[in-house]
Design a protein around this motif. Structure first.
Motif, PDB file in Angstrom:
ATOM      1  N   ALA A   1      -9.955  21.882   4.163  1.00  0.00           N
ATOM      2  CA  ALA A   1      -8.529  22.113   3.820  1.00  0.00           C
ATOM      3  C   ALA A   1      -8.147  23.152   5.080  1.00  0.00           C
ATOM      4  O   ALA A   1      -8.899  23.952   5.581  1.00  0.00           O
ATOM      5  N   ILE A   2      -6.916  22.856   5.514  1.00  0.00           N
ATOM      6  CA  ILE A   2      -6.222  23.502   6.326  1.00  0.00           C
ATOM      7  C   ILE A   2      -5.864  25.040   5.608  1.00  0.00           C
ATOM      8  O   ILE A   2      -5.276  25.077   4.615  1.00  0.00           O
ATOM      9  N   ILE A   3      -6.260  26.012   6.272  1.00  0.00           N
ATOM     10  CA  ILE A   3      -6.207  27.592   5.815  1.00  0.00           C
ATOM     11  C   ILE A   3      -4.928  27.940   6.603  1.00  0.00           C
ATOM     12  O   ILE A   3      -3.973  29.033   6.013  1.00  0.00           O
ATOM     13  N   ALA A   4      -4.496  27.848   7.904  1.00  0.00           N
ATOM     14  CA  ALA A   4      -3.533  28.065   8.487  1.00  0.00           C
ATOM     15  C   ALA A   4      -3.237  27.556   9.569  1.00  0.00           C
ATOM     16  O   ALA A   4      -4.053  27.051  10.442  1.00  0.00           O
ATOM     17  N   ARG A   5      -2.005  27.017  10.071  1.00  0.00           N
ATOM     18  CA  ARG A   5      -1.513  26.351  10.983  1.00  0.00           C
ATOM     19  C   ARG A   5      -1.140  27.236  12.270  1.00  0.00           C
ATOM     20  O   ARG A   5      -0.360  28.037  12.381  1.00  0.00           O
ATOM     21  N   THR A   6      -1.994  27.183  13.185  1.00  0.00           N
ATOM     22  CA  THR A   6      -1.988  27.724  14.497  1.00  0.00           C
ATOM     23  C   THR A   6      -2.955  27.074  15.531  1.00  0.00           C
ATOM     24  O   THR A   6      -3.272  25.963  15.329  1.00  0.00           O
ATOM     25  N   HIS A   7      -3.246  27.812  16.685  1.00  0.00           N
ATOM     26  CA  HIS A   7      -4.325  27.298  17.719  1.00  0.00           C
ATOM     27  C   HIS A   7      -5.216  28.338  17.779  1.00  0.00           C
ATOM     28  O   HIS A   7      -5.019  29.461  18.480  1.00  0.00           O
ATOM     29  N   ALA A   8      -6.262  28.252  17.075  1.00  0.00           N
ATOM     30  CA  ALA A   8      -7.356  29.345  16.864  1.00  0.00           C
ATOM     31  C   ALA A   8      -8.813  28.905  17.452  1.00  0.00           C
ATOM     32  O   ALA A   8      -9.110  27.871  17.485  1.00  0.00           O
TER      33      ALA A   8
ATOM     34  N   ASP B   1       0.375  23.233  21.648  1.00  0.00           N
ATOM     35  CA  ASP B   1       0.809  24.471  21.525  1.00  0.00           C
ATOM     36  C   ASP B   1      -0.325  25.426  21.785  1.00  0.00           C
ATOM     37  O   ASP B   1      -0.910  26.161  20.937  1.00  0.00           O
ATOM     38  N   SER B   2      -0.570  25.448  23.060  1.00  0.00           N
ATOM     39  CA  SER B   2      -1.827  26.270  23.713  1.00  0.00           C
ATOM     40  C   SER B   2      -1.394  26.771  25.024  1.00  0.00           C
ATOM     41  O   SER B   2      -0.635  26.360  25.804  1.00  0.00           O
ATOM     42  N   TRP B   3      -2.185  27.912  25.551  1.00  0.00           N
ATOM     43  CA  TRP B   3      -2.063  28.646  26.850  1.00  0.00           C
ATOM     44  C   TRP B   3      -3.014  28.154  27.694  1.00  0.00           C
ATOM     45  O   TRP B   3      -4.253  27.854  27.593  1.00  0.00           O
ATOM     46  N   THR B   4      -2.792  27.983  28.860  1.00  0.00           N
ATOM     47  CA  THR B   4      -3.561  27.947  30.103  1.00  0.00           C
ATOM     48  C   THR B   4      -2.980  28.760  31.239  1.00  0.00           C
ATOM     49  O   THR B   4      -1.788  28.657  31.578  1.00  0.00           O
ATOM     50  N   TYR B   5      -4.071  29.605  31.961  1.00  0.00           N
ATOM     51  CA  TYR B   5      -3.615  29.877  33.177  1.00  0.00           C
ATOM     52  C   TYR B   5      -3.406  29.044  34.356  1.00  0.00           C
ATOM     53  O   TYR B   5      -3.051  29.280  35.305  1.00  0.00           O
TER      54      TYR B   5
ATOM     55  N   PHE C   1      -9.853  35.878  14.681  1.00  0.00           N
ATOM     56  CA  PHE C   1     -10.154  34.797  15.664  1.00  0.00           C
ATOM     57  C   PHE C   1      -9.117  35.048  16.988  1.00  0.00           C
ATOM     58  O   PHE C   1      -8.391  36.057  16.703  1.00  0.00           O
ATOM     59  N   SER C   2      -9.327  34.342  17.988  1.00  0.00           N
ATOM     60  CA  SER C   2      -8.306  34.266  19.063  1.00  0.00           C
ATOM     61  C   SER C   2      -7.322  33.299  18.737  1.00  0.00           C
ATOM     62  O   SER C   2      -7.627  32.186  18.195  1.00  0.00           O
ATOM     63  N   ARG C   3      -6.239  33.598  19.052  1.00  0.00           N
ATOM     64  CA  ARG C   3      -5.063  32.919  18.861  1.00  0.00           C
ATOM     65  C   ARG C   3      -4.108  32.855  20.094  1.00  0.00           C
ATOM     66  O   ARG C   3      -3.895  33.900  20.831  1.00  0.00           O
ATOM     67  N   VAL C   4      -3.588  31.461  20.665  1.00  0.00           N
ATOM     68  CA  VAL C   4      -3.037  31.392  21.729  1.00  0.00           C
ATOM     69  C   VAL C   4      -1.706  30.310  21.254  1.00  0.00           C
ATOM     70  O   VAL C   4      -1.713  29.880  20.215  1.00  0.00           O
ATOM     71  N   SER C   5      -0.658  30.329  22.105  1.00  0.00           N
ATOM     72  CA  SER C   5       0.405  29.265  21.829  1.00  0.00           C
ATOM     73  C   SER C   5       0.817  28.977  23.426  1.00  0.00           C
ATOM     74  O   SER C   5       0.317  29.424  24.267  1.00  0.00           O
ATOM     75  N   ILE C   6       1.900  28.053  23.313  1.00  0.00           N
ATOM     76  CA  ILE C   6       2.393  27.636  24.510  1.00  0.00           C
ATOM     77  C   ILE C   6       3.283  29.059  25.247  1.00  0.00           C
ATOM     78  O   ILE C   6       3.583  28.956  26.415  1.00  0.00           O
ATOM     79  N   GLN C   7       3.672  29.852  24.181  1.00  0.00           N
ATOM     80  CA  GLN C   7       4.455  31.016  24.726  1.00  0.00           C
ATOM     81  C   GLN C   7       3.772  32.158  24.920  1.00  0.00           C
ATOM     82  O   GLN C   7       4.332  33.266  25.325  1.00  0.00           O
TER      83      GLN C   7
ATOM     84  N   SER D   1       7.904  40.103  26.055  1.00  0.00           N
ATOM     85  CA  SER D   1       9.217  40.569  25.352  1.00  0.00           C
ATOM     86  C   SER D   1      10.460  40.554  26.384  1.00  0.00           C
ATOM     87  O   SER D   1      11.410  40.338  25.977  1.00  0.00           O
ATOM     88  N   GLN D   2      10.104  40.769  27.778  1.00  0.00           N
ATOM     89  CA  GLN D   2      11.154  40.599  28.721  1.00  0.00           C
ATOM     90  C   GLN D   2      11.480  39.204  29.336  1.00  0.00           C
ATOM     91  O   GLN D   2      12.397  39.045  30.061  1.00  0.00           O
ATOM     92  N   ILE D   3      10.609  38.173  28.930  1.00  0.00           N
ATOM     93  CA  ILE D   3      10.634  36.997  29.534  1.00  0.00           C
ATOM     94  C   ILE D   3      11.107  35.903  28.395  1.00  0.00           C
ATOM     95  O   ILE D   3      10.698  35.785  27.321  1.00  0.00           O
ATOM     96  N   GLU D   4      12.048  35.077  28.897  1.00  0.00           N
ATOM     97  CA  GLU D   4      12.337  33.796  28.021  1.00  0.00           C
ATOM     98  C   GLU D   4      11.484  32.631  28.168  1.00  0.00           C
ATOM     99  O   GLU D   4      11.123  31.989  29.268  1.00  0.00           O
ATOM    100  N   MET D   5      10.654  32.587  27.169  1.00  0.00           N
ATOM    101  CA  MET D   5       9.692  31.492  26.865  1.00  0.00           C
ATOM    102  C   MET D   5      10.228  30.538  25.910  1.00  0.00           C
ATOM    103  O   MET D   5      10.199  30.520  24.625  1.00  0.00           O
ATOM    104  N   PRO D   6      10.967  29.387  26.288  1.00  0.00           N
ATOM    105  CA  PRO D   6      11.248  28.255  25.601  1.00  0.00           C
ATOM    106  C   PRO D   6      10.095  27.632  24.590  1.00  0.00           C
ATOM    107  O   PRO D   6       9.123  27.543  25.166  1.00  0.00           O
ATOM    108  N   PRO D   7      10.643  27.269  23.553  1.00  0.00           N
ATOM    109  CA  PRO D   7       9.828  26.813  22.587  1.00  0.00           C
ATOM    110  C   PRO D   7       9.285  25.241  22.833  1.00  0.00           C
ATOM    111  O   PRO D   7      10.164  24.651  23.649  1.00  0.00           O
ATOM    112  N   LEU D   8       8.029  24.763  22.187  1.00  0.00           N
ATOM    113  CA  LEU D   8       7.658  23.414  22.870  1.00  0.00           C
ATOM    114  C   LEU D   8       8.170  22.616  21.818  1.00  0.00           C
ATOM    115  O   LEU D   8       8.195  22.972  20.363  1.00  0.00           O
TER     116      LEU D   8
END
Length: 712
Positions: free
Chosen positions: A392-399, A501-505, A413-419, A449-456
């Motif tokens: 069962a899904i407990i939480a919708r995120t990228h974990a 919806d995840s992050w990469t350097y 857990f560790s959580r990331v997003s595109i933003q 907080s200073q940067i505009e990060m458009p949503p996916l």
């Protein structure tokens, strides 16, 4: 996570090269390369046994010094201000609490090579107590340490010569190799090089040392003030090699969950290894157990595919691990297998569930397993009772990086997003009910907080064979729907990988968009997150359905989004994405320019120069002398007579997954055909560009190339 060595989300990294950008009407500014280098790169959460604290490591990048240094941090488990845990200038990582919470170990570069260090810990204040001391002093270095649950031993990883009888012999052989004026090497077997280094035929082994071992520093020398600590005496005991033999324990990994664990009573070690096959031609890792006191290992897994990441249930009755069913494949569905220790029997949990399990953790009552699994661009938190047919899904995120508090009420857990890059989060657990994700750290919030990060933005379209295919679109900062924007069309690696919806350097979509481009990403046939049949469909069909999906997806966005300027489009790809960029080069002229990074150009010669032959043999159904027609059918070099699009070629000398000869071959062909082309060559990088200043040059070169052809 799977070792998708051809490089899930590999290397192309990005867009907006380091120029200060004006603020828009929101008061925020576009993302820059310098911003990305200032972000702290957090490791996995490590909660204290009393549940009050969470320790972690965070990497700081010094762009001008061209360094990355990791420091230890701690934060209240309920959230709050994080602070440095050990104020040294040393590179320190991987903190781990003792079972009673009164001591902390970590890996430190206070010495060369790295060793394991320890300090007392004060739970009341959440700080180190007294002077840290060195636990290991092995000449081959120590890393990856874990505590035995009884608190008596520490197990760590070190790479040794398997035939060496002791550490003195390892040290002698290393010194002889270093001092020798002859640098020639003699190979008699595979694997002689891997990823970005030659093996020297050393093997990673697991060693045990007493938790009371002490390699003390000189009296009066404070680790907080001196990065050059000197040993006063050797450890109290010689570390015990628990996994002797000519095999790696643990096997090579690109990160993720540990592939070894100790039983709750501290008497047994479970680990992952591949001892029956040649690693160059096999993915058949197995699970073994061995007494902590030493003895003969016993294999307990039975799958012909990759078995890995064993984890004991807290009550000690079971061992769970991830398992693939098919030999020779690295991207098969990873199911959870549970082994009943007393009965010596194993079974697959939720066998018919069609997703692949990532990082996982037992609940403290041993009744459920929580894990992450990709699902259409996300990696939600899932819960699976041992008797359930599906999770069962407990939480919708990228974990990922799951670990429970001892009382079982909280999952960290560790959580990331595109933003935003990785931060530590938690959920309060109540069975398999839905939970709210709560931030624990906010290390990067002041800068972001200073940067505009458009949503996916998600879209779907009909791709090859009329299948539903997912794509993602990212608009540039300060987006104006009345304007026309150039397009960066990103092609992921793997090939069994996925955008989401995840992050990469290394391939940052926000940074690609930041200098005025729309970014589009397609999860074509072969991508993960749809189910195993969709993932399997790329094998033997590299230039087929995936190419159809990409072109149909581009057709869809051109028709659907009027702000895209279809006359100013660039295709960029790395690893398999680099292969597809090369394939596109010979099959369409619709792009104004192409960037091909570390991509296959000649499939036949790529087979002979890669190190993990099992990859090519799976994807092309065998070696070239048995599947010549298939290799040639999908080899970009055979379509060179159609090359017209200006192309930037990028490759690293130390890339042994995709040899640099592939990049040279492509660039030579383009130059001979007089196609506008440029090559960016890194003599000191492998499949990934990791050094900060090399990354800066990468971004600058890539963005200037794309701007040259698409900006006007």
């Amino acid at each position: 996570m799977k070792l998708r060595f051809f490089a899930v989300i590999f290397l192309l990294a990005s867009a907006a090269f380091a120029q200060s950008a004006p603020q828009n009407s929101s008061g925020k500014r576009p993302f820059t390369f310098e911003d990305m280098m200032k972000l702290k790169r957090l490791s996995e959460p490590v909660p204290s046994p009393d549940g009050k604290w969470v320790a972690f490591a965070a990497v700081d990048v010094d762009l001008e010094a061209n360094t990355k240094i990791s420091h230890l941090w701690i934060v209240p488990a309920n959230g709050g201000e994080a602070r440095r845990l050990n104020l040294t200038s040393n590179h320190e990582e991987r903190p781990r609490f003792s079972p009673d919470g009164k001591r902390l170990i970590w890996t430190s570069k206070a010495t060369d090579p790295t060793q394991i260090w320890m300090s007392n810990f004060t739970p009341e204040s959440g700080g180190l107590d007294g002077q840290p001391h060195q636990v290991t002093n092995i000449s081959t270095g120590a890393d990856g340490a874990i505590w035995s649950p009884d608190g008596k031993n520490i197990v760590f990883v070190s790479s040794v010569y398997p035939e060496a009888k002791d550490d003195a012999e390892n040290k002698r052989r290393d010194e002889e190799l270093k001092k020798s004026k002859v640098k020639a090497k003699i190979f008699t077997k595979l694997l002689y090089r891997h990823w970005n280094a030659y093996t020297e035929f050393k093997r990673s082994h697991l060693f045990a040392v007493s938790a009371d071992a002490d390699a003390s520093v000189e009296a009066g020398v404070s680790p907080a003030n001196s990065p050059d600590m000197r040993l006063k005496k050797p450890p109290l005991q010689e570390p015990r090699d628990l996994t002797q033999g000519d095999h790696d324990v643990p096997p090579f990994s690109l990160g993720g969950q540990d592939t070894y664990a100790i039983s709750p009573d501290g008497q047994e070690l479970a680990y992952t290894s591949n001892i029956d096959e040649v690693e160059a031609t096999s993915t058949n890792n197995e699970i073994f157990i061995v007494p902590m006191a030493g003895g003969t290992p016993k294999k307990i897994s039975t799958s012909p595919g990759n078995d890995n990441t064993p984890a004991y249930s807290p009550d000690g009755k079971h061992i769970a691990w991830r398992s693939m069913a098919r030999a020779g494949f690295e991207a098969d569905k990873e199911s959870l297998v549970v082994y009943q220790r007393e009965l010596r029997q194993s079974r697959t949990l939720a066998a018919d569930w069609d997703r692949s399990v990532g990082s996982f953790a037992w609940t403290p009552d041993s009744k459920m397993i929580f894990f992450g699994a990709e699902d259409n661009g996300e990696s939600p938190v899932w819960a699976l009772p041992l008797d359930a047919k599906e999770p069962a899904i407990i939480a919708r995120t990228h974990a990922g990086d799951f670990v429970f508090s001892n009382d079982g009420r909280t999952l960290f857990f560790s959580r990331v997003s595109i933003q935003a890059p990785s931060e530590i989060a938690r959920i309060e657990v109540s069975g398999t009910g839905k939970s709210v994700v709560i931030p624990v750290t906010r290390m990067n919030e002041p800068l972001l907080s200073q940067i505009e990060m458009p949503p996916l933005e998600l879209f779907t379209f009909k791709g090859a064979e009329n299948a539903d295919v997912w794509g993602f679109l990212l608009k540039p900062p300060g987006f104006d729907p009345a304007k026309k924007y150039p397009l960066k069309f990103l092609i992921h690696g793997g090939p069994q990988g996925a955008w989401g919806d995840s992050w990469t350097y290394r391939w940052n979509a926000e940074l690609f968009a930041a200098n005025g481009y729309v970014v589009v990403m397609i999860n074509f046939h072969g991508s993960t997150g749809y189910g195993q049949k969709f993932t399997d469909s790329i094998s033997g069909d590299w230039g087929g359905k995936p190419y159809v999906d990409l072109m149909k997806g581009l057709d869809y966005v051109e028709k659907t989004y009027p702000f895209i300027d279809k006359n100013r489009e660039a295709a960029l790809g790395a690893s398999y994405g680099g292969y597809m960029a090369n394939w596109v080069l010979g099959h369409t002229d619709r792009f104004k320019c192409i960037v091909s990074h570390d991509g296959t150009f000649n499939t036949e010669t790529s087979y002979g120069t890669t190190e993990e032959l099992w990859f090519m043999e799976w994807e092309f159904k065998g070696p070239p002398w048995k599947q010549r027609e298939l290799y040639r059918k999908f080899s970009p070099h055979l379509f060179a007579d159609k090359f017209k699009t200006p192309t930037l070629v990028v490759h690293g000398q130390l890339d042994y997954r995709l040899d640099v000869s592939q990049g040279f071959d492509l660039f030579t062909t383009l130059q001979r055909l007089k196609v506008p082309s440029k090559m960016l060559y890194f003599p000191d990088e492998g499949h990934w560009v990791l050094k900060p200043q090399n990354s800066r040059l990468w971004y600058k070169t890539v963005n200037e190339w794309v701007d040259q052809w698409c900006a006007k």
